[in-house]
Design a protein around this motif. Structure first.
Motif, short mmCIF file in Angstrom:
data_model
loop_
_atom_site.label_atom_id
_atom_site.label_comp_id
_atom_site.label_asym_id
_atom_site.label_seq_id
_atom_site.Cartn_x
_atom_site.Cartn_y
_atom_site.Cartn_z
N GLN A 154 6.15 14.66 14.44
CA GLN A 154 6.22 15.89 13.65
C GLN A 154 4.93 16.13 12.87
N PHE A 155 4.23 15.06 12.50
CA PHE A 155 3.01 15.17 11.70
C PHE A 155 1.74 14.93 12.53
N ALA A 156 1.85 15.03 13.85
CA ALA A 156 0.72 14.72 14.73
C ALA A 156 -0.49 15.59 14.44
N HIS A 157 -0.28 16.85 14.11
CA HIS A 157 -1.38 17.78 13.86
C HIS A 157 -1.45 18.22 12.40
N ALA A 158 -0.69 17.57 11.54
CA ALA A 158 -0.64 17.96 10.13
C ALA A 158 -1.87 17.45 9.38
N LYS A 159 -2.34 18.25 8.44
CA LYS A 159 -3.48 17.89 7.60
C LYS A 159 -3.10 18.08 6.13
N PRO A 160 -3.42 17.10 5.28
CA PRO A 160 -3.12 17.26 3.84
C PRO A 160 -3.89 18.44 3.27
N ALA A 161 -3.21 19.31 2.54
CA ALA A 161 -3.85 20.44 1.89
C ALA A 161 -4.30 20.09 0.48
N LEU A 162 -3.80 18.98 -0.05
CA LEU A 162 -4.13 18.51 -1.39
C LEU A 162 -4.27 16.99 -1.33
N PRO A 163 -4.91 16.38 -2.32
CA PRO A 163 -4.96 14.92 -2.36
C PRO A 163 -3.55 14.32 -2.47
N PHE A 164 -3.36 13.14 -1.92
CA PHE A 164 -2.09 12.45 -2.06
C PHE A 164 -1.88 12.06 -3.51
N ILE A 165 -0.62 12.11 -3.94
CA ILE A 165 -0.23 11.66 -5.28
C ILE A 165 0.64 10.42 -5.13
N TYR A 166 0.28 9.38 -5.85
CA TYR A 166 0.99 8.11 -5.79
C TYR A 166 1.71 7.85 -7.10
N LEU A 167 3.00 7.58 -7.03
CA LEU A 167 3.79 7.21 -8.21
C LEU A 167 4.22 5.75 -8.08
N PRO A 168 3.67 4.87 -8.91
CA PRO A 168 4.07 3.47 -8.82
C PRO A 168 5.51 3.21 -9.26
N ARG A 169 6.10 4.16 -10.01
CA ARG A 169 7.51 4.06 -10.37
C ARG A 169 8.08 5.45 -10.47
N VAL A 170 9.10 5.74 -9.65
CA VAL A 170 9.68 7.08 -9.62
C VAL A 170 10.59 7.31 -10.83
N ALA A 171 11.58 6.47 -11.00
CA ALA A 171 12.52 6.64 -12.12
C ALA A 171 11.80 6.38 -13.43
N ARG B 50 12.13 2.68 -21.04
CA ARG B 50 13.46 2.07 -21.12
C ARG B 50 13.94 1.82 -19.69
N PRO B 51 14.41 0.61 -19.40
CA PRO B 51 14.89 0.34 -18.03
C PRO B 51 16.06 1.24 -17.65
N LEU B 52 16.11 1.61 -16.39
CA LEU B 52 17.22 2.39 -15.85
C LEU B 52 18.01 1.49 -14.92
N ALA B 53 19.05 0.88 -15.45
CA ALA B 53 19.77 -0.16 -14.72
C ALA B 53 20.39 0.33 -13.42
N ASN B 54 20.78 1.59 -13.36
CA ASN B 54 21.49 2.10 -12.19
C ASN B 54 20.58 2.86 -11.23
N MET B 55 19.28 2.83 -11.45
CA MET B 55 18.33 3.49 -10.56
C MET B 55 17.52 2.44 -9.84
N PRO B 56 17.28 2.62 -8.54
CA PRO B 56 16.52 1.62 -7.79
C PRO B 56 15.05 1.63 -8.21
N ALA B 57 14.41 0.49 -8.05
CA ALA B 57 12.97 0.39 -8.33
C ALA B 57 12.22 0.90 -7.11
#
Length: 221
Positions: free
Chosen positions: A193-210, A98-105
């Motif tokens: 801030q992330f110059a020496h940071a390493k991911p501890a887990l795979p990245f998670i991608y959400l194509p739509r948050v709301a 269901r579309p969420l009219a008041n939430m940004p895409a």
């Protein structure tokens, strides 16, 4: 919030005026384990790493579950689905969004990192905040999105970005780690801030948050 440093470029949320009542970050894995243990003391049967399939909603609920290679059928009068946005019942019943009219895409990319530098070690505030900035929920805001940085006490830091569709397309956010590096290249202070940071887990991608399902309840669920 009100400004406390950086010539007005930094803001402190008014709900966190001092350390005793400021932001607290709960490491989700440990917090969930605590809740499970509490439920088990009440004789709740907990089945993790389980794949479930909806068999029927007629005359109660029938589920087929497979765990450790063993399949069993569960029957219950009522099912509560707490599996999150576009979760179990949404998929099992083929429900529409269901579309969420008041939430940004918006879209999102996130993971847990090791060795994320503390802002306080990189740039001192011109006016001292009431508690270390890095112990709170630190956010970087920029045109088209924002980054969150949530530091836990176990050496891990949850960090990710939320962007508009236009910026996500420009960054090719769905590519994961390379997109994160492209984002940092545009934000020198965050990159530092992330110059020496390493991911501890795979990245998670959400194509739509709301997310909003077309149905929230039905017969027996």
């Amino acid at each position: 919030g009100h400004s406390f440093a950086g010539g007005g470029s930094e803001l402190l949320v008014a709900a966190s005026p001092r350390n005793e009542i400021a932001d607290t970050h709960w490491y989700r894995a440990d917090f969930d384990a605590f809740l499970v243990a509490q439920a088990q003391t009440l004789e709740v049967e907990f089945l993790d790493e389980t794949e479930a399939t909806l068999v029927s909603l007629d005359d109660g609920v029938r589920l087929s579950v497979t765990r450790g290679g063993e399949r069993r059928e569960l029957r219950t009068h009522f099912l509560i689905d707490a599996s999150g946005p576009r979760g179990f019942m949404h998929r099992a019943l083929g429900l529409a969004d269901r579309p969420l009219a008041n939430m940004p895409a918006t879209q999102s990319l996130f993971t847990h990192f090791e060795n994320v530098a503390r802002r306080d070690d990189l740039h001192a505030s011109s006016v001292a905040p009431p508690f270390p900035r890095d112990d709170a929920a630190l956010h970087h805001l920029f045109d088209g999105g924002w980054i969150w940085v949530l530091r836990f006490s176990n050496g891990l830091t949850s960090a990710g970005v939320v962007t508009t569709d236009a910026l996500a397309a420009d960054l090719r956010l769905g590519e994961g780690a390379p997109a994160w590096e492209r984002l940092l290249a545009r934000l020198p202070s965050v990159r530092e801030q992330f110059a020496h940071a390493k991911p501890a887990l795979p990245f998670i991608y959400l194509p739509r948050v709301a997310a909003c399902s077309s149905e929230f309840a039905g017969e027996n669920w």
